[in-house]
Design a protein around this motif. Sequence first.
Motif, PDB file in Angstrom:
ATOM      1  N   GLU A  43       8.879  -0.743 -10.241  1.00 28.20           N
ATOM      2  CA  GLU A  43       8.720   0.190 -11.422  1.00 28.20           C
ATOM      3  C   GLU A  43       8.010   1.200 -11.607  1.00 28.20           C
ATOM      4  O   GLU A  43       6.858   1.524 -10.705  1.00 28.20           O
ATOM      5  N   ARG A  44       8.425   2.581 -12.190  1.00 29.97           N
ATOM      6  CA  ARG A  44       7.516   3.799 -12.088  1.00 29.97           C
ATOM      7  C   ARG A  44       6.228   3.424 -12.735  1.00 29.97           C
ATOM      8  O   ARG A  44       6.078   2.709 -13.816  1.00 29.97           O
ATOM      9  N   PHE A  45       5.200   4.047 -12.054  1.00 32.00           N
ATOM     10  CA  PHE A  45       3.886   4.173 -12.417  1.00 32.00           C
ATOM     11  C   PHE A  45       2.718   2.902 -12.506  1.00 32.00           C
ATOM     12  O   PHE A  45       2.062   2.542 -12.894  1.00 32.00           O
ATOM     13  N   TYR A  46       3.968   1.778 -11.890  1.00 32.70           N
ATOM     14  CA  TYR A  46       3.164   0.507 -11.475  1.00 32.70           C
ATOM     15  C   TYR A  46       2.452   0.674 -10.326  1.00 32.70           C
ATOM     16  O   TYR A  46       3.114   0.786  -9.170  1.00 32.70           O
ATOM     17  N   SER A  47       1.191   0.216 -10.442  1.00 33.98           N
ATOM     18  CA  SER A  47       0.388   0.599  -9.124  1.00 33.98           C
ATOM     19  C   SER A  47      -0.800  -0.762  -9.088  1.00 33.98           C
ATOM     20  O   SER A  47      -1.293  -1.063 -10.062  1.00 33.98           O
ATOM     21  N   LEU A  48      -1.126  -1.289  -7.948  1.00 35.80           N
ATOM     22  CA  LEU A  48      -2.014  -2.141  -7.672  1.00 35.80           C
ATOM     23  C   LEU A  48      -3.281  -1.334  -7.166  1.00 35.80           C
ATOM     24  O   LEU A  48      -3.221  -0.518  -6.685  1.00 35.80           O
ATOM     25  N   LYS A  49      -4.610  -2.087  -7.544  1.00 32.57           N
ATOM     26  CA  LYS A  49      -5.717  -1.451  -7.182  1.00 32.57           C
ATOM     27  C   LYS A  49      -5.992  -1.357  -5.647  1.00 32.57           C
ATOM     28  O   LYS A  49      -5.822  -2.457  -4.997  1.00 32.57           O
ATOM     29  N   ARG A  50      -6.321  -0.308  -5.016  1.00 30.38           N
ATOM     30  CA  ARG A  50      -6.724  -0.427  -3.581  1.00 30.38           C
ATOM     31  C   ARG A  50      -7.939  -0.979  -3.457  1.00 30.38           C
ATOM     32  O   ARG A  50      -8.939  -0.983  -4.070  1.00 30.38           O
ATOM     33  N   PRO A  51      -8.048  -2.199  -2.464  1.00 29.49           N
ATOM     34  CA  PRO A  51      -9.128  -2.961  -2.319  1.00 29.49           C
ATOM     35  C   PRO A  51     -10.288  -2.012  -1.862  1.00 29.49           C
ATOM     36  O   PRO A  51     -11.475  -2.534  -2.143  1.00 29.49           O
ATOM     37  N   ASP A  52     -10.219  -1.041  -1.147  1.00 29.69           N
ATOM     38  CA  ASP A  52     -11.551  -0.346  -0.719  1.00 29.69           C
ATOM     39  C   ASP A  52     -12.018   0.641  -1.806  1.00 29.69           C
ATOM     40  O   ASP A  52     -13.505   0.613  -2.142  1.00 29.69           O
ATOM     41  N   THR A  53     -11.371   1.349  -2.727  1.00 30.22           N
ATOM     42  CA  THR A  53     -11.866   2.119  -3.642  1.00 30.22           C
ATOM     43  C   THR A  53     -11.781   1.473  -5.064  1.00 30.22           C
ATOM     44  O   THR A  53     -12.266   2.050  -6.223  1.00 30.22           O
ATOM     45  N   GLY A  54     -10.639   0.510  -5.345  1.00 32.82           N
ATOM     46  CA  GLY A  54     -10.673  -0.071  -6.806  1.00 32.82           C
ATOM     47  C   GLY A  54      -9.780   0.990  -7.546  1.00 32.82           C
ATOM     48  O   GLY A  54      -9.487   0.616  -8.864  1.00 32.82           O
ATOM     49  N   LYS A  55      -9.123   2.092  -6.973  1.00 32.28           N
ATOM     50  CA  LYS A  55      -8.286   2.927  -7.601  1.00 32.28           C
ATOM     51  C   LYS A  55      -6.969   2.731  -7.351  1.00 32.28           C
ATOM     52  O   LYS A  55      -6.409   1.859  -6.335  1.00 32.28           O
ATOM     53  N   LYS A  56      -6.066   3.290  -8.390  1.00 27.23           N
ATOM     54  CA  LYS A  56      -4.534   2.800  -8.212  1.00 27.23           C
ATOM     55  C   LYS A  56      -3.933   4.372  -7.912  1.00 27.23           C
ATOM     56  O   LYS A  56      -4.597   5.563  -8.168  1.00 27.23           O
ATOM     57  N   SER A  57      -2.589   4.261  -7.519  1.00 21.77           N
ATOM     58  CA  SER A  57      -2.234   5.254  -6.877  1.00 21.77           C
ATOM     59  C   SER A  57      -1.178   5.916  -8.028  1.00 21.77           C
ATOM     60  O   SER A  57      -1.291   5.559  -9.140  1.00 21.77           O
ATOM     61  N   SER A  58      -0.359   6.804  -7.847  1.00 17.89           N
ATOM     62  CA  SER A  58       0.823   7.374  -8.992  1.00 17.89           C
ATOM     63  C   SER A  58       1.491   6.280  -9.393  1.00 17.89           C
ATOM     64  O   SER A  58       2.091   6.447 -10.656  1.00 17.89           O
ATOM     65  N   GLY A  59       1.849   5.337  -8.525  1.00 18.38           N
ATOM     66  CA  GLY A  59       2.605   4.185  -9.001  1.00 18.38           C
ATOM     67  C   GLY A  59       4.223   4.664  -8.816  1.00 18.38           C
ATOM     68  O   GLY A  59       5.049   3.888  -9.468  1.00 18.38           O
ATOM     69  N   LEU A  60       4.353   5.762  -8.110  1.00 16.50           N
ATOM     70  CA  LEU A  60       5.828   6.308  -7.881  1.00 16.50           C
ATOM     71  C   LEU A  60       6.558   6.167  -6.395  1.00 16.50           C
ATOM     72  O   LEU A  60       7.429   6.225  -6.176  1.00 16.50           O
TER      73      LEU A  60
END
Length: 294
Positions: free
Chosen positions: A240-257
């Motif tokens: 799905e567009r803009f759906y992203s999981l948190k990166r384990p190292d940073t806790g941040k998400k990507s653009s989800g694209l």
Amino acid sequence: MMGGITVLVSMLLVVILLSGMITTPIRKLTEYARAVRDGKKVALPRLGKNEIAELGTAFEEMRDALEGKQYIERYVQTLAHEVKSPLSAIRGATDLLNENMAPEQQKHFIGNIRVESERIESIIEKLLLLSSLESKKTIRKNELINLYELIQNLRRNLTPLLEGKQLELDVSGTTSCNIEGDTFLISQAISNLLQNAIDFSPVGSKISAAVFRSNDNYIKIEIKDSGAGIPKYAIDKVYERFYSLKRPDTGKKSSGLGLSLVKEIVLLHNGTIELSNVPDGGTKATLSFPIRYS
């Protein structure tokens, strides 16, 4: 007597010929309509220069008009929604910069502005590419792509990221696996999958990429990481567009694209993509292309 038989045979041949001229375009148009209904990327088949061809052209124009309207509405909404958060962060940082603060704090907030600006730029670039891909029905630029060599080149480009996490990327398989397609797009798809593998792999672990011909007449690329795998609740949402999981190292998400782009690119090349969890840990991404494209 012979004259009558000749006339009868001639009439039958004419009927068969006329029947083929009518039924063949109708069959092609029916198959095209069903493919459009199923969401497949197909171009309007050649239907000759008759009324059926005019009907096909009208159908194609209607399809383009409806899809174009839906694209504009959907992308304006999603772009506005996704850009709202980084813009709020930038606005907040600039408001704070107007106040008297220590140089270290100023440097921190300026860094936040840069990161959020790059995030907006990435979202816009990927949305434009995704929109372009979804509007295409076929690949216009066909080149012979050696998948093994392509992955080797990508590995060299990703060396800084791999070394940063002390990761090993093992490339194996058949060196002569070729497909026809757009080199830039295929490179984008595989690069996205490799970057995902890097993001979700623990420090010091191993990533593998294999290229081979399967027994079911497909050329396949399998990319495996050693991460935690995809949570069950996310397996049906990852494209799905803009759906992203948190990166384990940073806790941040990507653009989800990223995975949306990968799926569109693979579909344009008549292939499939499958993501699955590996029993002994990690995620496996499998790209499959029909052998007739080799």
